[in-house]
Design a protein around this motif. Structure first.
Motif, mmCIF file in Angstrom:
data_model
loop_
_atom_site.group_PDB
_atom_site.id
_atom_site.type_symbol
_atom_site.label_atom_id
_atom_site.label_comp_id
_atom_site.label_asym_id
_atom_site.label_seq_id
_atom_site.Cartn_x
_atom_site.Cartn_y
_atom_site.Cartn_z
ATOM 1 N N VAL A 23 0.814 -0.889 0.169
ATOM 2 C CA VAL A 23 0.143 0.248 0.344
ATOM 3 C C VAL A 23 1.338 1.164 0.221
ATOM 4 O O VAL A 23 1.857 1.569 0.669
ATOM 5 N N ASP A 24 0.609 1.881 -0.753
ATOM 6 C CA ASP A 24 1.232 2.885 -0.875
ATOM 7 C C ASP A 24 0.919 4.145 -0.501
ATOM 8 O O ASP A 24 -0.914 4.579 -0.431
ATOM 9 N N ALA A 25 1.126 5.642 -0.295
ATOM 10 C CA ALA A 25 0.397 6.692 0.597
ATOM 11 C C ALA A 25 -0.364 7.362 -1.078
ATOM 12 O O ALA A 25 -1.683 7.806 -0.303
ATOM 13 N N GLU A 26 -0.233 6.859 -2.101
ATOM 14 C CA GLU A 26 -1.480 7.400 -3.185
ATOM 15 C C GLU A 26 -2.765 6.044 -2.267
ATOM 16 O O GLU A 26 -3.920 7.332 -2.762
ATOM 17 N N GLU A 27 -2.587 5.410 -2.355
ATOM 18 C CA GLU A 27 -3.552 3.851 -2.463
ATOM 19 C C GLU A 27 -4.392 4.875 -0.362
ATOM 20 O O GLU A 27 -5.365 4.850 -0.183
ATOM 21 N N VAL A 28 -4.155 5.006 0.297
ATOM 22 C CA VAL A 28 -4.008 5.644 1.430
ATOM 23 C C VAL A 28 -4.979 6.328 1.822
ATOM 24 O O VAL A 28 -6.189 7.042 1.815
ATOM 25 N N MET A 29 -4.376 7.971 0.291
ATOM 26 C CA MET A 29 -5.032 8.873 0.206
ATOM 27 C C MET A 29 -5.821 8.773 0.110
ATOM 28 O O MET A 29 -7.006 9.426 0.426
ATOM 29 N N ILE A 30 -6.091 8.006 -1.367
ATOM 30 C CA ILE A 30 -7.227 7.875 -1.644
ATOM 31 C C ILE A 30 -8.688 7.121 -0.818
ATOM 32 O O ILE A 30 -9.651 7.545 -0.657
ATOM 33 N N LYS A 85 -5.313 6.839 15.244
ATOM 34 C CA LYS A 85 -5.336 8.054 14.858
ATOM 35 C C LYS A 85 -6.592 8.298 13.838
ATOM 36 O O LYS A 85 -6.360 9.254 13.885
ATOM 37 N N LEU A 86 -6.721 7.441 13.631
ATOM 38 C CA LEU A 86 -8.101 8.243 13.060
ATOM 39 C C LEU A 86 -9.087 8.568 13.522
ATOM 40 O O LEU A 86 -9.990 8.961 13.646
ATOM 41 N N ARG A 87 -9.108 7.644 14.646
ATOM 42 C CA ARG A 87 -10.279 7.568 15.480
ATOM 43 C C ARG A 87 -10.282 9.333 16.527
ATOM 44 O O ARG A 87 -11.181 9.627 16.912
ATOM 45 N N GLY A 122 -3.797 13.839 3.288
ATOM 46 C CA GLY A 122 -2.335 14.115 3.102
ATOM 47 C C GLY A 122 -1.622 14.149 4.543
ATOM 48 O O GLY A 122 -0.615 13.887 4.285
ATOM 49 N N ALA A 123 -2.085 15.222 5.120
ATOM 50 C CA ALA A 123 -1.388 15.502 6.615
ATOM 51 C C ALA A 123 -1.206 13.811 7.332
ATOM 52 O O ALA A 123 -0.353 12.626 7.375
ATOM 53 N N LEU A 124 -2.542 12.973 7.157
ATOM 54 C CA LEU A 124 -2.717 11.753 7.819
ATOM 55 C C LEU A 124 -2.175 10.816 7.260
ATOM 56 O O LEU A 124 -1.428 9.833 7.754
#
Length: 75
Positions: free
Chosen positions: A17-24, A71-73, A38-40
């Motif tokens: 999983v790369d940054a783009e996939e996380v951001m999407i 982090k998400l919570r 983007g920050a997260l």
């Protein structure tokens, strides 16, 4: 199951999983705005990418899954 969650993130099915996939994922599934996503994303990659190759393997993901949830919570 962590593998299913990882599979959802791994949009191109290359096993990482790369940054783009996380951001999407953060934008589409969590409704974050691009700037916040983007920050997260940067935080998540920095936390989980143990070998610093710019992507997250299933093993790295499993090792840091609890940190991602925290982090998400708390956003």
């Amino acid at each position: 199951d962590l593998r299913r969650v990882f599979a959802v993130l791994d949009r191109d099915r290359n096993g990482t999983v790369d940054a783009e996939e996380v951001m999407i994922y953060l934008i589409q599934e969590n409704g974050l705005l691009e700037e916040e996503a983007g920050a997260l994303t940067d935080e998540i990659i920095a936390t989980l990418d143990q070998n610093h190759d710019g992507s997250i393997s299933l093993e790295e993901f499993a090792d840091g899954y609890i940190e991602i949830i925290k982090k998400l919570r708390y956003r």
